[in-house]
Design a protein around this motif. Sequence first.
Motif, PDB file in Angstrom:
ATOM      1  N   MET A 130       0.821  -1.201   0.000  1.00 34.29           N
ATOM      2  CA  MET A 130       0.000   0.000   0.000  1.00 34.29           C
ATOM      3  C   MET A 130       0.859   1.257   0.000  1.00 34.29           C
ATOM      4  N   LYS A 131       1.971   1.232   0.731  1.00 31.76           N
ATOM      5  CA  LYS A 131       2.885   2.375   0.732  1.00 31.76           C
ATOM      6  C   LYS A 131       3.489   2.575  -0.648  1.00 31.76           C
ATOM      7  N   LYS A 132       3.826   1.462  -1.317  1.00 34.73           N
ATOM      8  CA  LYS A 132       4.415   1.559  -2.654  1.00 34.73           C
ATOM      9  C   LYS A 132       3.385   2.014  -3.669  1.00 34.73           C
ATOM     10  N   ILE A 133       2.172   1.523  -3.539  1.00 28.65           N
ATOM     11  CA  ILE A 133       1.117   1.888  -4.480  1.00 28.65           C
ATOM     12  C   ILE A 133       0.781   3.366  -4.377  1.00 28.65           C
ATOM     13  N   SER A 134       0.817   3.923  -3.163  1.00 26.54           N
ATOM     14  CA  SER A 134       0.542   5.353  -2.996  1.00 26.54           C
ATOM     15  C   SER A 134       1.547   6.194  -3.779  1.00 26.54           C
ATOM     16  N   GLU A 135       2.767   5.687  -3.913  1.00 21.99           N
ATOM     17  CA  GLU A 135       3.787   6.383  -4.708  1.00 21.99           C
ATOM     18  C   GLU A 135       3.516   6.242  -6.197  1.00 21.99           C
ATOM     19  N   ILE A 136       2.993   5.079  -6.575  1.00 19.91           N
ATOM     20  CA  ILE A 136       2.774   4.793  -7.995  1.00 19.91           C
ATOM     21  C   ILE A 136       1.489   5.428  -8.516  1.00 19.91           C
ATOM     22  N   MET A 137       0.470   5.550  -7.661  1.00 22.87           N
ATOM     23  CA  MET A 137      -0.851   6.001  -8.099  1.00 22.87           C
ATOM     24  C   MET A 137      -0.832   7.367  -8.769  1.00 22.87           C
ATOM     25  N   SER A 138       0.037   8.253  -8.293  1.00 21.33           N
ATOM     26  CA  SER A 138       0.096   9.594  -8.873  1.00 21.33           C
ATOM     27  C   SER A 138       0.541   9.556 -10.330  1.00 21.33           C
ATOM     28  N   MET A 140      -0.086   6.697 -12.291  1.00 24.81           N
ATOM     29  CA  MET A 140      -0.858   5.698 -13.009  1.00 24.81           C
ATOM     30  C   MET A 140      -2.026   6.329 -13.750  1.00 24.81           C
ATOM     31  N   ASP A 141      -2.149   5.993 -15.016  1.00 27.16           N
ATOM     32  CA  ASP A 141      -3.231   6.490 -15.854  1.00 27.16           C
ATOM     33  C   ASP A 141      -4.113   5.308 -16.231  1.00 27.16           C
ATOM     34  N   LEU A 142      -5.401   5.387 -15.887  1.00 29.38           N
ATOM     35  CA  LEU A 142      -6.293   4.262 -16.150  1.00 29.38           C
ATOM     36  C   LEU A 142      -6.670   4.128 -17.619  1.00 29.38           C
ATOM     37  N   THR A 143      -6.143   5.017 -18.471  1.00 28.67           N
ATOM     38  CA  THR A 143      -6.350   4.830 -19.909  1.00 28.67           C
ATOM     39  C   THR A 143      -5.332   3.836 -20.474  1.00 28.67           C
ATOM     40  N   ILE A 144      -4.462   3.320 -19.616  1.00 27.60           N
ATOM     41  CA  ILE A 144      -3.484   2.315 -20.038  1.00 27.60           C
ATOM     42  C   ILE A 144      -4.219   1.097 -20.577  1.00 27.60           C
ATOM     43  N   ASP A 145      -3.805   0.633 -21.746  1.00 23.47           N
ATOM     44  CA  ASP A 145      -4.440  -0.523 -22.350  1.00 23.47           C
ATOM     45  C   ASP A 145      -4.036  -1.785 -21.586  1.00 23.47           C
ATOM     46  N   ALA A 146      -5.027  -2.638 -21.323  1.00 23.72           N
ATOM     47  CA  ALA A 146      -4.752  -3.854 -20.550  1.00 23.72           C
ATOM     48  C   ALA A 146      -3.747  -4.754 -21.257  1.00 23.72           C
ATOM     49  N   LYS A 147      -3.860  -4.859 -22.572  1.00 16.13           N
ATOM     50  CA  LYS A 147      -2.939  -5.715 -23.327  1.00 16.13           C
ATOM     51  C   LYS A 147      -1.513  -5.203 -23.251  1.00 16.13           C
ATOM     52  N   ASP A 148      -1.358  -3.877 -23.306  1.00 13.32           N
ATOM     53  CA  ASP A 148      -0.016  -3.293 -23.202  1.00 13.32           C
ATOM     54  C   ASP A 148       0.604  -3.595 -21.841  1.00 13.32           C
ATOM     55  N   PHE A 203       7.077  -2.681 -10.809  1.00 15.40           N
ATOM     56  CA  PHE A 203       5.819  -2.063 -11.221  1.00 15.40           C
ATOM     57  C   PHE A 203       5.995  -0.562 -11.414  1.00 15.40           C
ATOM     58  N   LEU A 204       6.749   0.068 -10.513  1.00 16.24           N
ATOM     59  CA  LEU A 204       7.013   1.494 -10.623  1.00 16.24           C
ATOM     60  C   LEU A 204       7.749   1.815 -11.917  1.00 16.24           C
ATOM     61  N   GLU A 205       8.726   0.977 -12.266  1.00 14.15           N
ATOM     62  CA  GLU A 205       9.486   1.204 -13.503  1.00 14.15           C
ATOM     63  C   GLU A 205       8.620   0.999 -14.739  1.00 14.15           C
ATOM     64  N   ILE A 206       7.702   0.030 -14.687  1.00 15.52           N
ATOM     65  CA  ILE A 206       6.797  -0.208 -15.819  1.00 15.52           C
ATOM     66  C   ILE A 206       5.905   1.002 -16.045  1.00 15.52           C
ATOM     67  N   ILE A 207       5.352   1.561 -14.976  1.00 17.59           N
ATOM     68  CA  ILE A 207       4.500   2.748 -15.096  1.00 17.59           C
ATOM     69  C   ILE A 207       5.313   3.934 -15.627  1.00 17.59           C
ATOM     70  N   ARG A 208       6.541   4.073 -15.151  1.00 17.47           N
ATOM     71  CA  ARG A 208       7.407   5.150 -15.645  1.00 17.47           C
ATOM     72  C   ARG A 208       7.676   5.004 -17.140  1.00 17.47           C
ATOM     73  N   CYS A 209       7.909   3.775 -17.581  1.00 22.02           N
ATOM     74  CA  CYS A 209       8.149   3.535 -19.006  1.00 22.02           C
ATOM     75  C   CYS A 209       6.921   3.875 -19.838  1.00 22.02           C
ATOM     76  N   LEU A 210       5.734   3.503 -19.333  1.00 17.38           N
ATOM     77  CA  LEU A 210       4.503   3.824 -20.043  1.00 17.38           C
ATOM     78  C   LEU A 210       4.284   5.330 -20.121  1.00 17.38           C
ATOM     79  N   GLN A 211       4.548   6.024 -19.007  1.00 21.26           N
ATOM     80  CA  GLN A 211       4.403   7.473 -18.989  1.00 21.26           C
ATOM     81  C   GLN A 211       5.411   8.138 -19.925  1.00 21.26           C
TER      82      GLN A 211
END
Length: 223
Positions: A130-138, A140-148, A203-211
């Motif tokens: 939960m502590k890690k997710i709070s850092e990632i949530m800012s 995270m964009d829910l328009t991310i495609d599930a397949k991607d 997970f944090l790095e994956i979100i960063r790459c997507l952003q």
Amino acid sequence: MTYDSLCWALLSGAIGISVGLSELLNRYRTFHYILINRFSYVYMFINFWGAVVAYVIIKAYHLNFGPINRHELGMALVAGFGAMVFLRSSFFSYKDGKNKIVEVGPSLILSIFLKTAERQFDQILSERNMKKISEIMSMMDLTIDAKDLISLITKAMSVLSEDEKEELSNEIVQTLDGKFQAAIARKITLGLVVIKYTGGDLFLEIIRCLQLGENTAEDISSS
């Protein structure tokens, strides 16, 4: 007990520890959280002493296992793995008032410590996630495609089995397509689903790459 017998008894105990540790790893998938959970040590300690006692009984009562008795290594292996079978066995079972089957025997005691370790592990892991997710949530964009998202995770983690990949894929799709009263709840749920497989840092790095990919695409389109 002679010095040699003590060494073989400790080998039997080491086999017991390895079996207990393998069970914990199969459940928790990480050494780190096992080592910080005190009930994990209790669980492995029970397995250790079960194997040692089994070896002592074999030696004290001269139990006959055929050709195996000619070699101390054979008796240590029988004691180590045999004790694991005994500790996970039950003498009989019955149904309680709720029609639930209750196993009575050594497995009952072992399962209590395993469930306690699992409960504490879940509490520790959930708090850190939960502590890690709070850092990632800012980010995270829910328009991310599930397949991607699924493709990135499965490519980044080559050790995932086909069953784990299918399970991950289904959980991500169900979360993104699910009905939530608040968008933040969807974000948190998605984070909890993914972080279970990837861990927080990946997970944090994956979100960063997507952003980063989205920002790069916007820069190219604007130019």
